[in-house]
Design an enzyme around this catalytic site. Structure first.
Site, PDB file in Angstrom:
ATOM      1  N   GLU A 104       8.104  70.443  87.062  1.00 19.37           N
ATOM      2  CA  GLU A 104       8.301  71.222  88.298  1.00 19.37           C
ATOM      3  C   GLU A 104       6.998  71.936  88.642  1.00 19.37           C
ATOM      4  OE1 GLU A 104       9.523  71.614  91.017  1.00 19.37           O
ATOM      5  OE2 GLU A 104      11.408  72.722  90.927  1.00 19.37           O
ATOM      6  N   ASP A 105       6.737  72.095  89.937  1.00 12.76           N
ATOM      7  CA  ASP A 105       5.499  72.768  90.342  1.00 12.76           C
ATOM      8  C   ASP A 105       5.580  74.273  90.114  1.00 12.76           C
ATOM      9  OD1 ASP A 105       7.406  73.114  92.338  1.00 12.76           O
ATOM     10  OD2 ASP A 105       6.124  72.460  93.993  1.00 12.76           O
ATOM     11  N   ASP A 108      10.431  79.890  91.354  1.00 13.09           N
ATOM     12  CA  ASP A 108      10.359  81.111  92.153  1.00 13.09           C
ATOM     13  C   ASP A 108      11.666  81.875  91.951  1.00 13.09           C
ATOM     14  OD1 ASP A 108       9.636  82.942  94.095  1.00 13.09           O
ATOM     15  OD2 ASP A 108       9.916  81.596  95.776  1.00 13.09           O
ATOM     16  N   PHE A 157       2.484  83.704  98.043  1.00  9.52           N
ATOM     17  CA  PHE A 157       2.797  82.328  98.422  1.00  9.52           C
ATOM     18  C   PHE A 157       1.526  81.507  98.228  1.00  9.52           C
ATOM     19  CE2 PHE A 157       3.766  78.576 100.810  1.00  9.52           C
ATOM     20  CZ  PHE A 157       5.095  78.360 100.444  1.00  9.52           C
ATOM     21  N   ARG A 170      -1.374  70.168 100.327  1.00  8.43           N
ATOM     22  CA  ARG A 170      -1.076  69.686  98.972  1.00  8.43           C
ATOM     23  C   ARG A 170      -2.316  69.111  98.283  1.00  8.43           C
ATOM     24  NH1 ARG A 170       4.572  69.488  98.548  1.00  8.43           N
ATOM     25  NH2 ARG A 170       5.678  68.956 100.445  1.00  8.43           N
TER      26      ARG A 170
HETATM   27  P1  IMP Z   1      13.064  78.307  93.843  1.00  2.00           P
HETATM   28  O1  IMP Z   1      14.341  77.539  94.027  1.00  2.00           O
HETATM   29  O2  IMP Z   1      13.058  79.567  94.659  1.00  2.00           O
HETATM   30  O3  IMP Z   1      12.705  78.560  92.408  1.00  2.00           O
HETATM   31  O4  IMP Z   1      11.932  77.458  94.514  1.00  2.00           O
HETATM   32  C1  IMP Z   1      11.342  76.381  93.935  1.00  2.00           C
HETATM   33  C2  IMP Z   1      10.634  75.539  94.958  1.00  2.00           C
HETATM   34  O5  IMP Z   1      10.183  76.308  96.088  1.00  2.00           O
HETATM   35  C3  IMP Z   1       9.381  74.972  94.362  1.00  2.00           C
HETATM   36  O6  IMP Z   1       9.655  73.743  93.729  1.00  2.00           O
HETATM   37  C4  IMP Z   1       8.468  74.853  95.544  1.00  2.00           C
HETATM   38  O7  IMP Z   1       8.671  73.613  96.179  1.00  2.00           O
HETATM   39  C5  IMP Z   1       8.882  75.954  96.475  1.00  2.00           C
HETATM   40  N1  IMP Z   1       8.002  77.147  96.329  1.00  2.00           N
HETATM   41  C6  IMP Z   1       8.303  78.323  95.753  1.00  2.00           C
HETATM   42  N2  IMP Z   1       7.256  79.165  95.797  1.00  2.00           N
HETATM   43  C7  IMP Z   1       6.276  78.487  96.419  1.00  2.00           C
HETATM   44  C8  IMP Z   1       4.906  78.830  96.750  1.00  2.00           C
HETATM   45  O8  IMP Z   1       4.368  79.918  96.480  1.00  2.00           O
HETATM   46  N3  IMP Z   1       4.204  77.854  97.382  1.00  2.00           N
HETATM   47  C9  IMP Z   1       4.725  76.633  97.708  1.00  2.00           C
HETATM   48  N4  IMP Z   1       5.983  76.281  97.401  1.00  2.00           N
HETATM   49  C10 IMP Z   1       6.753  77.204  96.766  1.00  2.00           C
END
Ligand code: IMP
Length: 185
Positions: A104-105, A108, A157, A170
Site C-alpha cells: 500500500e502507498d 491515512d 497531503f 504520480r
Molecule cells: P485511507 O483509507 O484514509 O487510509 O486512505 C488511503 C488511500 O488514500 C491511499 O491508498 C491513497 O490512495 C489515498 N491518500 C491518503 N493520503 C494521501 C496523500 O497524502 N496523498 C495522496 N493520496 C493519499
C-alpha cells in the site's frame, strides 16, 4: 529532484527524496525476505498509488514472488477520505493458502486497508501481511496493523512516487507536500 534536478511547481517542499526512498525500500526488502525465507510470496499491488513502490520493492526481494493487482476507489478530486471503499479491479489469481503481502502507498484514516484486509481474509490466505510506504497516524480512524512501514509522516497531503492529487503527479521520483493553492476543495 526530478531527473533534471528541479522540483515540480506543484510541490511546496520535498519531504522524502529519491535516495532516501530507495535505501529504506532496500531495508524493507531485506526484512521481508528474511521473514519469508523458504516461502513464495504473492505481492498485491494496490492500484494506482502503489505501482512505483511495488516495482522497486519487488526488485529488492530474494524470495520467489508473484505479483497481482487490485484497484480500489480513491478520493477523486479531494484530499479527504470519503470512507467509502470500492474494489474497482479484483485480483486475477486465487490467494487461498498463499503467503500474501499487501503493498500500500499510504495509510491515512485506515479505512481502505481495514476494508481490504477484511475482504482478503475471507479468501483464506496462509498468511496476510501489510507493507505500507507511508502512514499518517494523525488521521487514523480505525486501527490497522502495518507489518512493514517505510516512513511515518505528519498530516500533510503528499504527492509523487505513485501518489496523486486528482490523478496527477504520480511520476515525481520523490514524495513532496502539495502546494495548498493547488488543492481545490
Ligand atoms: P485511507 O483509507 O484514509 O487510509 O486512505 C488511503 C488511500 O488514500 C491511499 O491508498 C491513497 O490512495 C489515498 N491518500 C491518503 N493520503 C494521501 C496523500 O497524502 N496523498 C495522496 N493520496 C493519499
Amino acid at each position: 529532484m526530478s531527473q533534471s534536478g528541479t522540483v515540480h511547481e506543484a510541490v511546496q517542499r520535498v519531504l522524502i527524496d529519491s535516495d532516501t526512498l530507495q535505501s529504506r525500500i532496500r531495508e524493507l526488502g531485506q526484512q521481508i525476505s528474511a521473514d519469508h525465507a523458504g516461502q513464495e510470496v504473492t505481492l498485491i499491488c494496490i492500484l494506482k498509488g502503489s505501482m512505483l513502490f511495488t516495482a522497486d520493492l519487488m526488485r529488492t526481494l530474494d524470495v520467489p514472488v508473484v505479483v497481482d493487482f487490485m484497484g480500489i476507489s480513491s478520493y477523486g478530486a479531494s484530499t479527504k477520505s470519503s470512507g467509502v471503499v470500492k474494489i474497482v479491479k479484483d485480483l486475477e489469481e486465487r490467494i487461498e493458502d498463499r503467503h500474501v503481502l499487501v503493498v500500500e502507498d499510504i495509510v491515512d484514516t485506515g479505512l481502505t486497508l481495514n476494508y481490504l484486509l477484511n475482504a482478503l481474509t475471507l479468501r483464506k490466505p496462509a498468511s496476510l501481511k501489510v507493507c505500507a510506504l507511508l502512514e499518517k497516524p494523525a488521521r487514523r480512524q480505525v486501527e490497522v496493523k502495518i507489518d512493514y512501514l517505510g516512513f511515518t509522516i505528519d498530516d500533510h497531503f503528499v504527492i509523487g512516487y505513485g501518489l496523486d492529487y486528482n490523478n496527477h503527479y504520480r511520476q515525481l521520483p520523490y514524495i513532496g507536500i502539495i502546494r495548498p493553492e493547488m488543492v481545490s476543495e
